[in-house]
Design a protein around this motif. Structure first.
Motif, mmCIF file in Angstrom:
data_model
loop_
_atom_site.group_PDB
_atom_site.id
_atom_site.type_symbol
_atom_site.label_atom_id
_atom_site.label_comp_id
_atom_site.label_asym_id
_atom_site.label_seq_id
_atom_site.Cartn_x
_atom_site.Cartn_y
_atom_site.Cartn_z
ATOM 1 N N SER A 433 -13.812 6.515 38.741
ATOM 2 C CA SER A 433 -15.270 6.482 38.968
ATOM 3 C C SER A 433 -15.644 6.911 40.383
ATOM 4 C CB SER A 433 -15.804 5.083 38.676
ATOM 5 O OG SER A 433 -15.163 4.120 39.502
ATOM 6 N N ARG A 434 -14.752 6.707 41.354
ATOM 7 C CA ARG A 434 -15.085 7.068 42.732
ATOM 8 C C ARG A 434 -14.430 8.376 43.149
ATOM 9 N NH1 ARG A 434 -14.627 1.284 46.012
ATOM 10 N NH2 ARG A 434 -16.060 0.112 44.686
ATOM 11 N N MET A 435 -13.785 9.027 42.197
ATOM 12 C CA MET A 435 -13.111 10.290 42.499
ATOM 13 C C MET A 435 -14.050 11.469 42.261
ATOM 14 S SD MET A 435 -10.227 9.015 43.447
ATOM 15 C CE MET A 435 -9.076 10.389 43.511
ATOM 16 N N SER A 436 -13.609 12.648 42.644
ATOM 17 C CA SER A 436 -14.443 13.851 42.507
ATOM 18 C C SER A 436 -14.625 14.198 41.036
ATOM 19 C CB SER A 436 -13.778 15.009 43.235
ATOM 20 O OG SER A 436 -12.593 15.383 42.551
ATOM 21 N N PRO A 437 -15.717 14.903 40.698
ATOM 22 C CA PRO A 437 -15.914 15.344 39.310
ATOM 23 C C PRO A 437 -14.738 16.171 38.785
ATOM 24 C CG PRO A 437 -17.935 15.611 40.562
ATOM 25 C CD PRO A 437 -16.871 15.241 41.556
ATOM 26 N N ALA A 438 -14.140 16.974 39.660
ATOM 27 C CA ALA A 438 -13.018 17.817 39.234
ATOM 28 C C ALA A 438 -11.827 16.940 38.806
ATOM 29 C CB ALA A 438 -12.599 18.755 40.358
ATOM 30 N N GLN A 440 -12.038 13.823 37.781
ATOM 31 C CA GLN A 440 -12.418 13.137 36.541
ATOM 32 C C GLN A 440 -12.201 14.036 35.328
ATOM 33 O OE1 GLN A 440 -16.393 11.571 36.942
ATOM 34 N NE2 GLN A 440 -15.932 10.505 38.855
ATOM 35 N N GLN A 441 -12.508 15.314 35.464
ATOM 36 C CA GLN A 441 -12.282 16.253 34.363
ATOM 37 C C GLN A 441 -10.786 16.398 34.052
ATOM 38 O OE1 GLN A 441 -14.175 19.957 35.352
ATOM 39 N NE2 GLN A 441 -16.261 19.106 35.288
ATOM 40 N N GLU A 442 -9.956 16.416 35.118
ATOM 41 C CA GLU A 442 -8.509 16.510 34.906
ATOM 42 C C GLU A 442 -7.994 15.291 34.134
ATOM 43 O OE1 GLU A 442 -6.125 18.824 35.657
ATOM 44 O OE2 GLU A 442 -7.809 20.148 36.102
ATOM 45 N N VAL A 443 -8.521 14.123 34.469
ATOM 46 C CA VAL A 443 -8.104 12.900 33.768
ATOM 47 C C VAL A 443 -8.490 12.973 32.296
ATOM 48 C CG1 VAL A 443 -8.453 10.398 33.592
ATOM 49 C CG2 VAL A 443 -8.150 11.460 35.843
ATOM 50 N N GLU A 444 -9.709 13.412 32.021
ATOM 51 C CA GLU A 444 -10.160 13.499 30.634
ATOM 52 C C GLU A 444 -9.358 14.532 29.849
ATOM 53 O OE1 GLU A 444 -12.136 11.393 29.141
ATOM 54 O OE2 GLU A 444 -12.184 10.355 31.076
ATOM 55 N N ARG A 445 -9.011 15.656 30.499
ATOM 56 C CA ARG A 445 -8.197 16.666 29.816
ATOM 57 C C ARG A 445 -6.810 16.113 29.483
ATOM 58 N NH1 ARG A 445 -11.031 20.896 32.759
ATOM 59 N NH2 ARG A 445 -9.736 20.601 34.600
ATOM 60 N N LEU A 446 -6.236 15.340 30.436
ATOM 61 C CA LEU A 446 -4.913 14.748 30.189
ATOM 62 C C LEU A 446 -4.979 13.752 29.030
ATOM 63 C CD1 LEU A 446 -1.947 14.275 30.879
ATOM 64 C CD2 LEU A 446 -2.681 12.634 32.642
ATOM 65 N N LYS A 447 -6.019 12.914 29.016
ATOM 66 C CA LYS A 447 -6.174 11.956 27.922
ATOM 67 C C LYS A 447 -6.296 12.659 26.578
ATOM 68 C CE LYS A 447 -8.417 8.169 30.488
ATOM 69 N NZ LYS A 447 -9.671 7.372 30.613
ATOM 70 N N ALA A 448 -7.062 13.736 26.543
ATOM 71 C CA ALA A 448 -7.245 14.481 25.297
ATOM 72 C C ALA A 448 -5.923 15.079 24.823
ATOM 73 C CB ALA A 448 -8.295 15.577 25.488
ATOM 74 N N ALA A 449 -5.126 15.603 25.772
ATOM 75 C CA ALA A 449 -3.833 16.194 25.407
ATOM 76 C C ALA A 449 -2.883 15.137 24.867
ATOM 77 C CB ALA A 449 -3.224 16.888 26.627
ATOM 78 N N ILE A 450 -2.872 13.965 25.526
ATOM 79 C CA ILE A 450 -1.990 12.887 25.061
ATOM 80 C C ILE A 450 -2.422 12.424 23.672
ATOM 81 C CG2 ILE A 450 -1.179 10.535 25.503
ATOM 82 C CD1 ILE A 450 -1.665 11.093 28.518
ATOM 83 N N ALA A 451 -3.735 12.261 23.479
ATOM 84 C CA ALA A 451 -4.254 11.812 22.182
ATOM 85 C C ALA A 451 -3.875 12.794 21.074
ATOM 86 C CB ALA A 451 -5.765 11.632 22.250
ATOM 87 N N ALA A 452 -3.977 14.091 21.376
ATOM 88 C CA ALA A 452 -3.630 15.107 20.370
ATOM 89 C C ALA A 452 -2.152 15.021 20.008
ATOM 90 C CB ALA A 452 -3.967 16.495 20.902
ATOM 91 N N GLU A 453 -1.305 14.823 21.024
ATOM 92 C CA GLU A 453 0.140 14.715 20.756
ATOM 93 C C GLU A 453 0.465 13.435 19.994
ATOM 94 O OE1 GLU A 453 2.791 16.727 21.249
ATOM 95 O OE2 GLU A 453 1.352 18.281 21.769
ATOM 96 N N LEU A 454 -0.212 12.351 20.320
ATOM 97 C CA LEU A 454 0.019 11.100 19.590
ATOM 98 C C LEU A 454 -0.321 11.274 18.119
ATOM 99 C CD1 LEU A 454 -1.310 8.411 22.107
ATOM 100 C CD2 LEU A 454 1.022 8.566 21.206
ATOM 101 N N HIS A 455 -1.417 11.954 17.826
ATOM 102 C CA HIS A 455 -1.804 12.191 16.428
ATOM 103 C C HIS A 455 -0.755 13.069 15.746
ATOM 104 C CE1 HIS A 455 -4.248 12.856 12.899
ATOM 105 N NE2 HIS A 455 -4.081 14.170 13.046
ATOM 106 N N SER A 456 -0.314 14.101 16.475
ATOM 107 C CA SER A 456 0.705 14.992 15.919
ATOM 108 C C SER A 456 2.007 14.241 15.692
ATOM 109 C CB SER A 456 0.924 16.158 16.880
ATOM 110 O OG SER A 456 1.985 16.962 16.453
ATOM 111 N N TRP A 457 2.331 13.343 16.627
ATOM 112 C CA TRP A 457 3.568 12.566 16.493
ATOM 113 C C TRP A 457 3.524 11.675 15.262
ATOM 114 C CZ3 TRP A 457 8.357 12.531 18.052
ATOM 115 C CH2 TRP A 457 9.132 11.378 17.874
ATOM 116 N N ASP A 458 2.386 11.039 15.025
ATOM 117 C CA ASP A 458 2.264 10.205 13.827
ATOM 118 C C ASP A 458 2.537 11.023 12.568
ATOM 119 O OD1 ASP A 458 1.664 8.024 15.324
ATOM 120 O OD2 ASP A 458 -0.515 8.230 15.129
ATOM 121 N N THR A 459 2.079 12.296 12.583
ATOM 122 C CA THR A 459 2.249 13.143 11.403
ATOM 123 C C THR A 459 3.710 13.544 11.197
ATOM 124 O OG1 THR A 459 0.040 14.021 11.784
ATOM 125 C CG2 THR A 459 1.464 15.274 10.297
ATOM 126 N N HIS A 460 4.393 13.835 12.313
ATOM 127 C CA HIS A 460 5.734 14.411 12.198
ATOM 128 C C HIS A 460 6.861 13.417 12.487
ATOM 129 C CE1 HIS A 460 4.141 18.443 11.712
ATOM 130 N NE2 HIS A 460 3.339 18.227 12.745
#
Length: 619
Positions: A433-438, A440-460
């Protein structure tokens, strides 16, 4: 036979005194014992009178009281054992030994007529505890063990505790564990668990030997100490053991976290502590959190210099960690930030040696600059050295807990290692919350990538698990002898299985496989280490092993799996993901091996225990 009135009165007085003595109200108890003795000459009352004086720290007065029965020809093992303890407390060793020898003779003379006692000799047998205590006062540990092995009363918890201490002090660690494990008194099983656990670590060579005393630490009194009093308390004997149990307990619950108590123990125990610290660094079975605590304490003791590379064993590999004693930078430094920006630029241009030189200049400077350490960890990550990067990041996280940049890079490392659960947990813990917008965007991109892999992992995940099981089953098709030798067994298994067993038996890393096999075989032929490793396994694992041994050391595989379950989902790379089935756990310890053998003209899958291990493992 009814008691005479004065005898009945004396017994009542003695009982009143006992109730007070059990509450440690010795001053109030003594008049009752004295009156009971003077009323009817009850020896038990005289012994209790002397015992109360002894516990008040008045051994000379206790001896005077005991003198009224010691000169008689009657059998008084309790009185003589207590006299021995009093003499030992007064420093008269020869007289203490004389009384102890007579106490043993008195007990031996009376124990063959125990059936004539009204209580079946129960009170007489309880005298063994005091006699063992008297021998322990004289540090005659061999005598303690001899008395424990040949006298009745081995089930008495206090006596068994003393015998276990004697075995521990003689270096007979497996025997000490056996004695303590037989204690069934619920008031003792909890405290003795700590003794057993620490003894296993001493037996495995992680904890240097140290002498134990026969006093259980008074935990209530320890909790009431002020910090100043606690700092002056010598960390010896049973207190040292209690601290060690706390250290290993905390490390087991949170292996990645620092345990400050280990540094405190090393600091306060001199040469023993320094040796303990070195063994922690060299152990293949202890977590990194303990190693940082030990490294810090050894640096404070002058064994290592601040900033000097400290070699440690982590996850089967030799790595280096650092302890810095520099002052932490107050905040951003424009000059250093410019150097970091230049280092990043050089790194991206492929000029990695120049980038490292700039970082080295910052790290060699007068202050500890966390952004430089963070960038160094990122360089390691970029090179694929994820384990080394995480070690540096763990150190940074201890220095600056919950710092967003550190947590982000830790999450990224775990993500790239495929440890998605850890990556997700770390990413979720970042407060940007106190970090730069850039950022914060990197954190959200990392979370999205991890979430996508977790979903893929459940499938495979099921397909991956099936593939790993198929790799294992290929090994299971290899020929095997029913009289399999241990050396042959270790040569025929894949490296991940050998590494898994070496880790469990705390085998230090070896560059050549043959050396690792030899070291593991030697550890497995040590009955104490075998017992220690098996003690950490669930009961079902021991039952499966006992079934195999009862069948002669080998059995057709379907008979074993029908009783204890198959290995579905146990995988192949056991050094990273240990199996969970009873059979899988036994195989990951290299105690059981699977293959195909000819039996009565037919080809069967069988489970085999190496022949040398069978007598060592048979209960």
């Amino acid at each position: 036979m009814p008691h005479l009135p004065e005898e009945q009165r004396a017994l009542e007085l003695n009982d009143q005194g006992l109730r007070l003595m059990q509450q440690r109200r010795f001053d109030e108890a003594i008049p009752y014992f004295r009156q009971a003795w003077e009323t009817a000459g009850i020896v038990a009352a005289l012994n209790n009178w002397a015992t109360a004086l002894y516990h008040q720290g008045k051994p000379a007065e206790a001896l005077q009281v005991l003198g009224q029965v010691l000169d008689t020809s009657l059998l008084h093992p309790y009185s003589r054992a207590l006299a021995s303890r009093c003499c030992a407390a007064l420093g008269d060793v020869e007289e203490a030994r004389r009384h102890l020898r007579q106490a043993i003779r008195d007990f031996d003379a009376g124990r063959f007529s125990l059936h004539t006692h009204p209580d079946g000799g129960r009170a007489w047998i309880e005298y063994t505890i005091l006699i063992k205590e008297a021998a322990a006062d004289l540090r005659d540990w061999r005598l303690v063990l001899d008395l424990h092995s040949r006298w009745p009363g081995r089930e008495l918890a206090r006596g068994a505790f003393i015998a276990g201490v004697a075995a521990f002090n003689l270096g007979k660690y497996a025997q000490a564990v056996r004695i303590w494990e037989r204690v069934r008194d619920p008031n003792w099983t909890g405290p003795l668990r700590a003794y057993i656990d620490v003894t296993h670590w001493v037996e495995r060579g992680v904890v240097p030997p140290f002498p134990l005393d026969t006093r259980l630490p008074e935990t209530g009194r320890l909790r009431s100490l002020t910090p100043e009093e606690a700092d002056q308390l010598p960390v010896e004997g049973s207190l040292r053991l209690l601290v060690l149990a706390g250290i290993f307990g905390m490390a087991g619950e949170k292996p990645d976290e620092d345990v400050p108590l280990v540094a405190e123990l090393i600091r306060r125990t001199g040469e023993w502590g320094i040796e303990f610290g070195r063994r922690i660094l060299d152990s293949a079975s202890l977590p990194l959190g303990l190693k940082f605590g030990a490294a810090r304490a050894l640096t404070e003791a002058g064994v290592f210099q601040p900033g000097e590379p400290i070699p440690v064993v982590h996850q089967g590999r030799r790595i280096e960690i650092f302890v810095h004693a520099k002052q932490l930078a107050d905040g951003p430094d424009p000059e250093l930030e410019e150097m970091l920006a230049r280092a990043r630029e050089l790194w991206h241009q492929g000029k990695r040696a120049e980038a490292r030189k700039l970082l080295d200049r910052i790290e060699e400077g007068p202050v500890l600059y966390p952004p430089a350490l963070l960038l160094a960890a990122d360089f390691l990550r970029d090179e694929g050295k994820l384990d080394e990067a995480l070690i540096q990041l763990d150190a940074l996280d201890r220095l600056m807990p919950n710092q967003p940049g550190v947590l982000f890079l830790m999450a990224l490392c775990h993500f790239e290692m495929g440890d998605l659960e850890a990556a997700w947990e770390l990413a979720q813990s970042i407060d940007a919350s106190r970090m730069s917008p850039a950022f914060q965007q990197e954190v959200e991109r990392l979370k999205a990538a991890i979430a996508a892999e977790l979903h893929s992992w459940d499938t495979h995940e099921a397909y991956v698990a099936a593939f790993m099981d198929a790799l294992r089953e290929e090994v299971d098709e290899r020929p095997i002898r029913l009289d399999l030798k241990l050396a042959t067994a270790l040569r025929r298994i894949p490296v991940p299985w050998l590494n898994a067993a070496a880790g469990r038996f705390a085998i230090e890393p070896h560059r050549r496989r043959a050396e690792r096999e030899k070291a593991l075989a030697a550890a497995m032929m040590d009955p104490g280490r075998l017992k220690a490793v098996l003690a950490e396994e669930p009961p079902e694992v021991r039952k499966a092993l006992d079934f195999l041994l009862a069948e002669g050391g080998w059995v057709k595989l379907h008979r074993l799996t029908r009783r204890f379950g198959d290995q579905t989902g146990d995988g192949f790379y056991w050094d990273g993901r240990p199996p969970t089935s009873p059979l899988g756990r036994l195989r990951a310890l290299c105690l059981v091996h699977v293959g195909r053998a000819q039996i009565e003209g037919r080809n069967y899958k069988v489970a085999v225990v190496p022949v040398e291990l069978r007598p060592l493992l048979t209960p």
